[in-house]
Design a protein around this motif. Sequence first.
Motif, PDB file in Angstrom:
ATOM      1  N   GLN A  27       5.964   0.057 -49.657  1.00  0.00           N
ATOM      2  CA  GLN A  27       4.851   0.027 -48.723  1.00  0.00           C
ATOM      3  C   GLN A  27       3.602  -0.645 -49.287  1.00  0.00           C
ATOM      4  OE1 GLN A  27       4.826   4.257 -47.849  1.00  0.00           O
ATOM      5  NE2 GLN A  27       7.041   4.077 -47.515  1.00  0.00           N
ATOM      6  N   ASN A  28       3.337  -0.497 -50.597  1.00  0.00           N
ATOM      7  CA  ASN A  28       2.198  -1.190 -51.194  1.00  0.00           C
ATOM      8  C   ASN A  28       2.348  -2.699 -51.057  1.00  0.00           C
ATOM      9  OD1 ASN A  28       0.490   0.940 -52.318  1.00  0.00           O
ATOM     10  ND2 ASN A  28       2.191   1.372 -53.688  1.00  0.00           N
ATOM     11  N   ASP A  29       3.563  -3.179 -51.261  1.00  0.00           N
ATOM     12  CA  ASP A  29       3.794  -4.621 -51.203  1.00  0.00           C
ATOM     13  C   ASP A  29       3.766  -5.144 -49.769  1.00  0.00           C
ATOM     14  OD1 ASP A  29       4.447  -5.212 -54.144  1.00  0.00           O
ATOM     15  OD2 ASP A  29       5.728  -3.509 -53.669  1.00  0.00           O
ATOM     16  N   ASN A  30       4.250  -4.351 -48.828  1.00  0.00           N
ATOM     17  CA  ASN A  30       4.128  -4.733 -47.424  1.00  0.00           C
ATOM     18  C   ASN A  30       2.658  -4.785 -47.006  1.00  0.00           C
ATOM     19  OD1 ASN A  30       6.939  -4.763 -47.163  1.00  0.00           O
ATOM     20  ND2 ASN A  30       7.028  -2.649 -46.480  1.00  0.00           N
ATOM     21  N   ALA A  31       1.895  -3.778 -47.443  1.00  0.00           N
ATOM     22  CA  ALA A  31       0.472  -3.732 -47.109  1.00  0.00           C
ATOM     23  C   ALA A  31      -0.276  -4.913 -47.703  1.00  0.00           C
ATOM     24  CB  ALA A  31      -0.134  -2.422 -47.603  1.00  0.00           C
ATOM     25  N   ALA A  32       0.118  -5.321 -48.910  1.00  0.00           N
ATOM     26  CA  ALA A  32      -0.524  -6.479 -49.536  1.00  0.00           C
ATOM     27  C   ALA A  32      -0.317  -7.737 -48.705  1.00  0.00           C
ATOM     28  CB  ALA A  32       0.031  -6.682 -50.947  1.00  0.00           C
ATOM     29  N   ARG A  33       0.840  -7.880 -48.101  1.00  0.00           N
ATOM     30  CA  ARG A  33       1.102  -9.054 -47.274  1.00  0.00           C
ATOM     31  C   ARG A  33       0.339  -8.982 -45.949  1.00  0.00           C
ATOM     32  NH1 ARG A  33       4.605  -8.350 -51.064  1.00  0.00           N
ATOM     33  NH2 ARG A  33       5.966 -10.016 -51.783  1.00  0.00           N
ATOM     34  N   VAL A  34       0.191  -7.796 -45.396  1.00  0.00           N
ATOM     35  CA  VAL A  34      -0.627  -7.636 -44.193  1.00  0.00           C
ATOM     36  C   VAL A  34      -2.061  -8.048 -44.477  1.00  0.00           C
ATOM     37  CG1 VAL A  34      -1.634  -5.897 -42.648  1.00  0.00           C
ATOM     38  CG2 VAL A  34       0.822  -5.886 -43.104  1.00  0.00           C
ATOM     39  N   ALA A  35      -2.595  -7.588 -45.612  1.00  0.00           N
ATOM     40  CA  ALA A  35      -3.965  -7.959 -45.983  1.00  0.00           C
ATOM     41  C   ALA A  35      -4.075  -9.454 -46.265  1.00  0.00           C
ATOM     42  CB  ALA A  35      -4.396  -7.147 -47.203  1.00  0.00           C
ATOM     43  N   TYR A  36      -3.060 -10.022 -46.915  1.00  0.00           N
ATOM     44  CA  TYR A  36      -3.070 -11.448 -47.248  1.00  0.00           C
ATOM     45  C   TYR A  36      -3.180 -12.310 -45.991  1.00  0.00           C
ATOM     46  CZ  TYR A  36      -1.278 -15.912 -49.074  1.00  0.00           C
ATOM     47  OH  TYR A  36      -1.128 -17.239 -49.412  1.00  0.00           O
ATOM     48  N   HIS A  37      -2.475 -11.924 -44.941  1.00  0.00           N
ATOM     49  CA  HIS A  37      -2.494 -12.694 -43.693  1.00  0.00           C
ATOM     50  C   HIS A  37      -3.631 -12.293 -42.759  1.00  0.00           C
ATOM     51  CE1 HIS A  37       1.248 -14.802 -44.470  1.00  0.00           C
ATOM     52  NE2 HIS A  37       1.830 -13.665 -44.798  1.00  0.00           N
ATOM     53  N   GLY A  38      -4.395 -11.271 -43.142  1.00  0.00           N
ATOM     54  CA  GLY A  38      -5.530 -10.861 -42.337  1.00  0.00           C
ATOM     55  C   GLY A  38      -5.154 -10.258 -40.999  1.00  0.00           C
ATOM     56  N   VAL A  39      -3.979  -9.598 -40.936  1.00  0.00           N
ATOM     57  CA  VAL A  39      -3.527  -9.028 -39.664  1.00  0.00           C
ATOM     58  C   VAL A  39      -3.734  -7.512 -39.621  1.00  0.00           C
ATOM     59  CG1 VAL A  39      -1.890 -10.875 -39.188  1.00  0.00           C
ATOM     60  CG2 VAL A  39      -1.141  -8.890 -40.529  1.00  0.00           C
ATOM     61  N   GLY A  40      -4.486  -6.990 -40.570  1.00  0.00           N
ATOM     62  CA  GLY A  40      -4.764  -5.567 -40.588  1.00  0.00           C
ATOM     63  C   GLY A  40      -5.554  -5.182 -41.808  1.00  0.00           C
ATOM     64  N   LEU A  41      -5.797  -3.891 -41.951  1.00  0.00           N
ATOM     65  CA  LEU A  41      -6.566  -3.343 -43.061  1.00  0.00           C
ATOM     66  C   LEU A  41      -5.696  -2.392 -43.864  1.00  0.00           C
ATOM     67  CD1 LEU A  41      -9.917  -2.538 -41.216  1.00  0.00           C
ATOM     68  CD2 LEU A  41      -9.478  -4.447 -42.784  1.00  0.00           C
ATOM     69  N   PRO A  95       9.628 -16.731 -57.379  1.00  0.00           N
ATOM     70  CA  PRO A  95       8.694 -17.519 -58.183  1.00  0.00           C
ATOM     71  C   PRO A  95       7.298 -17.590 -57.555  1.00  0.00           C
ATOM     72  CG  PRO A  95      10.816 -18.620 -58.075  1.00  0.00           C
ATOM     73  CD  PRO A  95      10.899 -17.458 -57.135  1.00  0.00           C
ATOM     74  N   GLY A  96       6.291 -17.232 -58.354  1.00  0.00           N
ATOM     75  CA  GLY A  96       4.917 -17.239 -57.870  1.00  0.00           C
ATOM     76  C   GLY A  96       4.477 -15.945 -57.239  1.00  0.00           C
ATOM     77  N   HIS A  97       5.397 -14.979 -57.076  1.00  0.00           N
ATOM     78  CA  HIS A  97       5.057 -13.694 -56.485  1.00  0.00           C
ATOM     79  C   HIS A  97       4.669 -12.687 -57.568  1.00  0.00           C
ATOM     80  CE1 HIS A  97       7.252 -14.091 -52.349  1.00  0.00           C
ATOM     81  NE2 HIS A  97       6.531 -15.157 -52.651  1.00  0.00           N
ATOM     82  N   PRO A  98       3.815 -11.731 -57.231  1.00  0.00           N
ATOM     83  CA  PRO A  98       3.515 -10.652 -58.177  1.00  0.00           C
ATOM     84  C   PRO A  98       4.693  -9.708 -58.304  1.00  0.00           C
ATOM     85  CG  PRO A  98       2.467 -10.217 -56.072  1.00  0.00           C
ATOM     86  CD  PRO A  98       3.083 -11.583 -55.961  1.00  0.00           C
ATOM     87  N   PRO A  99       4.721  -8.855 -59.326  1.00  0.00           N
ATOM     88  CA  PRO A  99       5.821  -7.901 -59.480  1.00  0.00           C
ATOM     89  C   PRO A  99       5.855  -6.916 -58.323  1.00  0.00           C
ATOM     90  CG  PRO A  99       4.037  -7.397 -61.015  1.00  0.00           C
ATOM     91  CD  PRO A  99       3.729  -8.729 -60.423  1.00  0.00           C
ATOM     92  N   PHE A 100       7.060  -6.454 -58.010  1.00  0.00           N
ATOM     93  CA  PHE A 100       7.268  -5.506 -56.921  1.00  0.00           C
ATOM     94  C   PHE A 100       6.731  -4.135 -57.331  1.00  0.00           C
ATOM     95  CE2 PHE A 100       9.635  -2.366 -54.533  1.00  0.00           C
ATOM     96  CZ  PHE A 100       9.793  -2.922 -53.280  1.00  0.00           C
ATOM     97  N   GLY A 101       6.032  -3.478 -56.414  1.00  0.00           N
ATOM     98  CA  GLY A 101       5.622  -2.104 -56.651  1.00  0.00           C
ATOM     99  C   GLY A 101       4.151  -1.817 -56.444  1.00  0.00           C
ATOM    100  N   PRO A 102       3.255  -2.431 -57.241  1.00  0.00           N
ATOM    101  CA  PRO A 102       1.842  -2.061 -57.151  1.00  0.00           C
ATOM    102  C   PRO A 102       1.126  -2.576 -55.912  1.00  0.00           C
ATOM    103  CG  PRO A 102       2.368  -2.988 -59.316  1.00  0.00           C
ATOM    104  CD  PRO A 102       3.528  -3.276 -58.419  1.00  0.00           C
ATOM    105  N   GLY A 103       1.665  -3.599 -55.266  1.00  0.00           N
ATOM    106  CA  GLY A 103       0.995  -4.153 -54.099  1.00  0.00           C
ATOM    107  C   GLY A 103      -0.091  -5.152 -54.454  1.00  0.00           C
ATOM    108  N   PHE A 104       0.147  -5.950 -55.500  1.00  0.00           N
ATOM    109  CA  PHE A 104      -0.815  -6.975 -55.903  1.00  0.00           C
ATOM    110  C   PHE A 104      -0.796  -8.147 -54.930  1.00  0.00           C
ATOM    111  CE2 PHE A 104      -0.042  -5.762 -60.633  1.00  0.00           C
ATOM    112  CZ  PHE A 104      -0.941  -4.712 -60.519  1.00  0.00           C
ATOM    113  N   GLN A 105      -1.916  -8.868 -54.877  1.00  0.00           N
ATOM    114  CA  GLN A 105      -1.979 -10.164 -54.216  1.00  0.00           C
ATOM    115  C   GLN A 105      -1.474 -11.230 -55.192  1.00  0.00           C
ATOM    116  OE1 GLN A 105      -2.941 -10.872 -51.034  1.00  0.00           O
ATOM    117  NE2 GLN A 105      -3.218  -8.687 -50.597  1.00  0.00           N
ATOM    118  N   PRO A 106      -1.063 -12.422 -54.694  1.00  0.00           N
ATOM    119  CA  PRO A 106      -0.620 -13.481 -55.607  1.00  0.00           C
ATOM    120  C   PRO A 106      -1.704 -13.845 -56.615  1.00  0.00           C
ATOM    121  CG  PRO A 106      -0.042 -14.018 -53.346  1.00  0.00           C
ATOM    122  CD  PRO A 106      -0.932 -12.819 -53.277  1.00  0.00           C
ATOM    123  N   ALA A 107      -1.264 -14.161 -57.818  1.00  0.00           N
ATOM    124  CA  ALA A 107      -2.199 -14.488 -58.897  1.00  0.00           C
ATOM    125  C   ALA A 107      -2.936 -15.790 -58.599  1.00  0.00           C
ATOM    126  CB  ALA A 107      -1.448 -14.602 -60.214  1.00  0.00           C
TER     127      ALA A 107
END
Length: 439
Positions: free
Chosen positions: A361-375, A155-167
């Motif tokens: 990998q898109n979704d993992n990368a989105a979480r890395v960007a969300y937490h500011g721990v990488g590019l 709940p509250g998460h974007p769909p799996f696959g594209p690597g979106f940030q939370p709405a």
Amino acid sequence: MIKTIDARQHLSILVAGWEGGGNVPPTLAAVRALADRGHDVRLIADDTMRAEAIAAGARFLPWKRAPNRPDRTFESCFIRDWETADSLAGFQRGCERIFVGPAQAYAEDILEALAAGPCDILIGSDLLFGSMLAGEVARVPTALLASNISLWPLPGHPPFGPGFQPARLAADRARDAEVSAMVEQAWDNFLPCLNAARAHFGVAPLAHVHEQPLSAGRHLLATSSSFDFPTEHLPGHVRYVGPLLEMPSWAHEGWTGQPARAMRPLVLVSFSTTNQGQADVLQRVISGLAGEPVEVVVTLGKALEALHLQSSANVTILPNAAHDDIMAKAGAVVTHGGHGTIMRSLYHGVPLVILPMGRDQNDNAARVAYHGVGLRLDPSAAPRMLCEAVRRVLSEPSFGDRVLALGRTIAEEGPGAARLVAEIEDFVQRSAQGALSAA
């Protein structure tokens, strides 16, 4: 007579696994933790996992009817998603050849194993629909192990696959709803196949493919809630157990830096242990870092160790190296964004540059960007852009500060292996109590 379960008793556990690369170490870590606890564990999986399963303390059963990889070369891979640049086509291949298409064959193998000996719980895979179906048919308590984030959005998460940030905005929510409908339809293209398997076992058809995982009583996510996006609420059947980091058995090669270059920042480059057509990306990373005042270590894997890459004086290429020793000294990690590599980087406090190439990998990368721990970069990025990204994560203190903080938070959640064992034992006990109440 209904068997009552005490968590202190030894459980009979059947684990279903498959050779998908990054999902193998978490599966083996779960097997090892349960066996070390004293439970009787059987692993039914591809022959590639036989020796590792036995070393982890399990009795091994091979797939007979279901797809079974004899080795880890890319020639033996069933999905072969590197043969297409279309991520949807790769997903469809996965569904057709492993996830949904052979559901009946996987279920028949599992049911045969269940009939061969007592079983208190079946631990299936979140991607093997045949394992879910077998648990439903056999009416045995079933938990699904996800080797990383949830395949089905919380709940509250974007769909799996594209690597979106939370709405955050109405437009974001509309985007998520549209893509979610597309994802559901992509899964439901395989509904006739799944319902045919269900009909074979005499169970009712489903309206949607995503209903099948709901037959399992627990979904265990082998990731950290601190790494994942915040959720509005966690469904009652979902549990975070934390990362299950098991070093692959083939990762035994060591690395020793050159003393003359010991003062240079160390950059680890790792792009999966399975073939995703990453030779070109790897070569561009090497080219981008060639001549930079950094020491670069590139690790490959069983499916990539034959790659011929043009190197430079500051680059060392290792076919089958373990990551922990390298990450303990690294200042940055450049990677495709596999969950295991990211979790190890966070554990060691190393910021990341991620070039996702599909799968999770898109979704993992989105979480890395969300937490500011990488590019996060596009995998088509030019060598100059790759070099600039590495320079940033090495030189800007904010990346190091945030990754250290997140790594500490994940560590404070507790070891994933112990949490998984506790969840399994609790689930079996609750299932037995529920069966007694219903009797």
